[in-house]
Design a protein around this motif. Sequence first.
Motif, PDB file in Angstrom:
ATOM      1  N   ARG A  57      -0.819   5.427   5.938  1.00  0.00           N
ATOM      2  CA  ARG A  57      -1.218   6.523   4.825  1.00  0.00           C
ATOM      3  C   ARG A  57      -0.963   7.896   5.519  1.00  0.00           C
ATOM      4  O   ARG A  57      -0.484   8.643   4.673  1.00  0.00           O
ATOM      5  CB  ARG A  57      -2.791   6.424   4.625  1.00  0.00           C
ATOM      6  CG  ARG A  57      -3.339   7.376   3.572  1.00  0.00           C
ATOM      7  CD  ARG A  57      -4.483   7.313   3.105  1.00  0.00           C
ATOM      8  NE  ARG A  57      -5.035   8.035   1.972  1.00  0.00           N
ATOM      9  CZ  ARG A  57      -5.341   9.295   2.009  1.00  0.00           C
ATOM     10  NH1 ARG A  57      -5.811   9.886   2.868  1.00  0.00           N
ATOM     11  NH2 ARG A  57      -5.909   9.557   0.669  1.00  0.00           N
ATOM     12  N   TYR A  97       0.877  -1.241   0.091  1.00  0.00           N
ATOM     13  CA  TYR A  97      -0.169   0.035   0.132  1.00  0.00           C
ATOM     14  C   TYR A  97       0.681   1.342   0.001  1.00  0.00           C
ATOM     15  O   TYR A  97       0.525   2.326  -0.824  1.00  0.00           O
ATOM     16  CB  TYR A  97      -0.929  -0.181   1.292  1.00  0.00           C
ATOM     17  CG  TYR A  97      -1.533   1.167   1.514  1.00  0.00           C
ATOM     18  CD1 TYR A  97      -2.513   1.670   0.384  1.00  0.00           C
ATOM     19  CD2 TYR A  97      -2.039   1.863   2.597  1.00  0.00           C
ATOM     20  CE1 TYR A  97      -3.418   3.016   0.449  1.00  0.00           C
ATOM     21  CE2 TYR A  97      -2.705   3.020   2.707  1.00  0.00           C
ATOM     22  CZ  TYR A  97      -3.361   3.591   1.685  1.00  0.00           C
ATOM     23  OH  TYR A  97      -4.302   4.614   1.831  1.00  0.00           O
ATOM     24  N   THR A 101       2.217   2.245  -3.402  1.00  0.00           N
ATOM     25  CA  THR A 101       1.388   2.817  -4.240  1.00  0.00           C
ATOM     26  C   THR A 101       1.233   4.532  -3.990  1.00  0.00           C
ATOM     27  O   THR A 101       0.983   5.219  -4.741  1.00  0.00           O
ATOM     28  CB  THR A 101       0.042   2.347  -4.202  1.00  0.00           C
ATOM     29  OG1 THR A 101      -0.574   2.554  -2.998  1.00  0.00           O
ATOM     30  CG2 THR A 101      -0.005   0.876  -4.451  1.00  0.00           C
ATOM     31  N   LEU A 102       1.629   4.834  -2.932  1.00  0.00           N
ATOM     32  CA  LEU A 102       1.675   6.279  -2.404  1.00  0.00           C
ATOM     33  C   LEU A 102       3.011   6.984  -2.426  1.00  0.00           C
ATOM     34  O   LEU A 102       2.993   8.269  -3.059  1.00  0.00           O
ATOM     35  CB  LEU A 102       1.242   6.325  -0.901  1.00  0.00           C
ATOM     36  CG  LEU A 102      -0.251   5.810  -0.547  1.00  0.00           C
ATOM     37  CD1 LEU A 102      -0.305   5.928   1.051  1.00  0.00           C
ATOM     38  CD2 LEU A 102      -1.238   6.656  -1.046  1.00  0.00           C
ATOM     39  N   GLN A 149      -4.745   7.582  -8.754  1.00  0.00           N
ATOM     40  CA  GLN A 149      -4.139   7.555  -7.264  1.00  0.00           C
ATOM     41  C   GLN A 149      -5.597   7.041  -6.447  1.00  0.00           C
ATOM     42  O   GLN A 149      -5.430   6.063  -5.467  1.00  0.00           O
ATOM     43  CB  GLN A 149      -3.930   8.960  -6.459  1.00  0.00           C
ATOM     44  CG  GLN A 149      -3.256   8.393  -5.234  1.00  0.00           C
ATOM     45  CD  GLN A 149      -1.866   7.975  -5.157  1.00  0.00           C
ATOM     46  OE1 GLN A 149      -1.123   7.924  -6.450  1.00  0.00           O
ATOM     47  NE2 GLN A 149      -1.721   7.135  -4.113  1.00  0.00           N
ATOM     48  N   ASP A 150      -6.812   7.755  -6.696  1.00  0.00           N
ATOM     49  CA  ASP A 150      -8.047   7.135  -5.832  1.00  0.00           C
ATOM     50  C   ASP A 150      -8.080   5.875  -6.415  1.00  0.00           C
ATOM     51  O   ASP A 150      -8.601   4.994  -5.271  1.00  0.00           O
ATOM     52  CB  ASP A 150      -9.240   8.240  -6.050  1.00  0.00           C
ATOM     53  CG  ASP A 150      -9.685   8.126  -7.570  1.00  0.00           C
ATOM     54  OD1 ASP A 150      -8.567   7.892  -8.437  1.00  0.00           O
ATOM     55  OD2 ASP A 150     -10.806   8.219  -7.816  1.00  0.00           O
ATOM     56  N   LEU A 205      -9.542   6.283   4.085  1.00  0.00           N
ATOM     57  CA  LEU A 205      -9.499   7.335   2.985  1.00  0.00           C
ATOM     58  C   LEU A 205     -10.020   8.551   3.193  1.00  0.00           C
ATOM     59  O   LEU A 205     -10.064   9.603   2.739  1.00  0.00           O
ATOM     60  CB  LEU A 205      -9.564   6.999   1.545  1.00  0.00           C
ATOM     61  CG  LEU A 205      -9.097   5.588   1.041  1.00  0.00           C
ATOM     62  CD1 LEU A 205      -9.331   4.994  -0.088  1.00  0.00           C
ATOM     63  CD2 LEU A 205      -7.419   6.138   0.978  1.00  0.00           C
ATOM     64  N   GLU A 212      -5.523   3.433  -4.497  1.00  0.00           N
ATOM     65  CA  GLU A 212      -5.551   3.242  -3.179  1.00  0.00           C
ATOM     66  C   GLU A 212      -6.844   2.313  -2.868  1.00  0.00           C
ATOM     67  O   GLU A 212      -6.661   1.285  -1.873  1.00  0.00           O
ATOM     68  CB  GLU A 212      -5.530   4.578  -2.453  1.00  0.00           C
ATOM     69  CG  GLU A 212      -4.396   5.336  -2.406  1.00  0.00           C
ATOM     70  CD  GLU A 212      -4.711   6.508  -1.442  1.00  0.00           C
ATOM     71  OE1 GLU A 212      -4.465   6.339  -0.281  1.00  0.00           O
ATOM     72  OE2 GLU A 212      -4.594   7.404  -1.749  1.00  0.00           O
TER      73      GLU A 212
END
Length: 221
Positions: free
Chosen positions: A81, A37, A40-41, A135-136, A158, A139
Amino acid sequence: MLGDDAELTAAVLAAQDGDETAFRTVYRAVHPRLLGYVRTLVGDPDAEDVASEAWLQIARDLDRFSGDADRFRGWAARIARNRALDHIRMRGRRPAIGGDETELTGKPADADTAGEAMESLATGDALALIAKLPQDQAEAVVLRVVVGLDAKSAAQTLGKRPGAVRTAAHRGLKRLAELLGTDGPLNPDALDAVPPQREARGRAVTSAGVTQSRSRAQKDM
């Protein structure tokens, strides 16, 4: 609650009582997908460092957590996150959000349809494809089908509505299907078959290191 979830819940409870072996069990169970995760950020080069910072906070704040395995995964994802977003701000970058998330709000997601294409992919290949999504969507896909959160927990992580997360995940899986050349959106359960990532050597926080930091943090509190 059966199997791995029951074991993780028990391990979290034991870790809260100071059992370092249990904390290592929690780390091994959650870290690979949490690292995916984070990647991906912030991207691969910084993911290990950000994940390490997240685990240090998880270890420090573990006594404050309350809940079962599902809640723990969601709690850990929120911490990861936040550390990732802090890292992005420090680097002067902004996450590449794809589109206006408000357009997703209130639009129900289509029902999940069967798809087996992801089962044949290695984890690294899957995450490389996911990184191509807005991105949305990226995630939502990772939280739902890699970290294993339900729509409600993913939405809490989120700061969105569950319907928006379901829609973003559905759109992301549909796009992945297009990238893979398959017909129809992928089943969110398909990514569950992808094997956990192997922990990278070098910069990764070891479970022993985390538990030692946790002990020091508890003494300092």
